[in-house]
Design an enzyme around this catalytic site. Sequence first.
Site, PDB file in Angstrom:
ATOM      1  N   ASN A   7     -28.196  -0.579 -16.737  1.00 58.34           N
ATOM      2  CA  ASN A   7     -28.957  -0.062 -15.598  1.00 58.34           C
ATOM      3  C   ASN A   7     -27.962   0.390 -14.526  1.00 58.34           C
ATOM      4  OD1 ASN A   7     -30.615   0.354 -13.409  1.00 58.34           O
ATOM      5  ND2 ASN A   7     -31.238  -1.791 -13.188  1.00 58.34           N
ATOM      6  N   TRP A   8     -27.885   1.704 -14.345  1.00 58.45           N
ATOM      7  CA  TRP A   8     -26.887   2.246 -13.415  1.00 58.45           C
ATOM      8  C   TRP A   8     -27.322   2.199 -11.955  1.00 58.45           C
ATOM      9  CZ3 TRP A   8     -25.366   7.333 -16.471  1.00 58.45           C
ATOM     10  CH2 TRP A   8     -24.640   6.963 -17.604  1.00 58.45           C
ATOM     11  N   HIS A  93     -38.233  -4.052 -11.405  1.00 59.26           N
ATOM     12  CA  HIS A  93     -36.929  -4.677 -11.137  1.00 59.26           C
ATOM     13  C   HIS A  93     -36.994  -5.382  -9.778  1.00 59.26           C
ATOM     14  CE1 HIS A  93     -32.672  -5.167 -10.271  1.00 59.26           C
ATOM     15  NE2 HIS A  93     -32.451  -4.999 -11.567  1.00 59.26           N
ATOM     16  N   GLU A 148     -34.591 -12.043 -15.125  1.00 53.17           N
ATOM     17  CA  GLU A 148     -33.448 -11.846 -14.233  1.00 53.17           C
ATOM     18  C   GLU A 148     -33.547 -12.782 -13.031  1.00 53.17           C
ATOM     19  OE1 GLU A 148     -31.459  -7.904 -14.974  1.00 53.17           O
ATOM     20  OE2 GLU A 148     -32.967  -7.503 -13.467  1.00 53.17           O
ATOM     21  N   SER A 185     -25.378 -10.597 -13.893  1.00 56.74           N
ATOM     22  CA  SER A 185     -23.933 -10.808 -13.946  1.00 56.74           C
ATOM     23  C   SER A 185     -23.369 -11.001 -15.358  1.00 56.74           C
ATOM     24  CB  SER A 185     -23.536 -11.989 -13.042  1.00 56.74           C
ATOM     25  OG  SER A 185     -23.832 -11.682 -11.689  1.00 56.74           O
ATOM     26  N   GLY A 207     -23.836  -3.965 -13.107  1.00 57.35           N
ATOM     27  CA  GLY A 207     -22.465  -3.599 -12.751  1.00 57.35           C
ATOM     28  C   GLY A 207     -21.556  -3.292 -13.930  1.00 57.35           C
TER      29      GLY A 207
END
Length: 222
Positions: A7-8, A93, A148, A185, A207
């Site tokens: 996911n950018w 999200h 998440e 992470s 990331g």
Amino acid sequence: MKYIVGNWKSNKKSEGVADWFGDFGQVYRKRAGVEVVVAPSWVHLSMADQARKELSGVKLASQDVSPFPFGAYTGAVAAEMIKGMVEYAIVGHSERRRYFHETDQEVANKVKQVKEVGIVPLVCVDVDYAKSQLAAIEDSAGLIVAYEPLEAIGTGNPQDPGEVEKVVAEIKQMEEGLSVLYGGSVNENNVGEYLEVEGVDGLLVGGASLKADSFSAIVEAA
Ligand code: PGA
């Protein structure tokens, strides 16, 4: 099947998208049992769709979608508009819920919109609210859920794998047949620990998906 989803978020300009696909193309090889999915911004979906044609098996996701169909909804991108370019759509999200105040009902409406055009919804939930977040969704057949934990997203502190295992099992008990991913992470150094967690069907990576080499290392680990 293990899903590895990158996911950018709001991170790349066109040059960065082109560079990423160029770099990823150098190292990527299709692997049985691994579904590689990249989620660029809407403005780059078309170019990403062209670029991924060179990379056998790489799928695309949108990072969001309108809760409404085609029509007079200024600024919204309807599921029908991205149909054919993406196989998946990330919805709900935590950044959407937090910064854009999305409600469980809106997320449920988005799920309905994408399912109607044959796009697979990838619904993000967190531990305290997973039950109500999922309950708002009328038909959960074919859903992919990404668990998440808020404190793990973008912090460099992934949740303890034992805790992930426990929550993933709880989510799977809420609805039968759900695929559940973990996100928060994950990077090329810790990926092995999370792929091994019982019940985890894949990873949602933020990331560490921005650089082709770290994302590729994660894909290789799967
Ligand atoms: P992160 O983001 O990998 O940078 O923690 C995960 C996500 O938000 O999906």
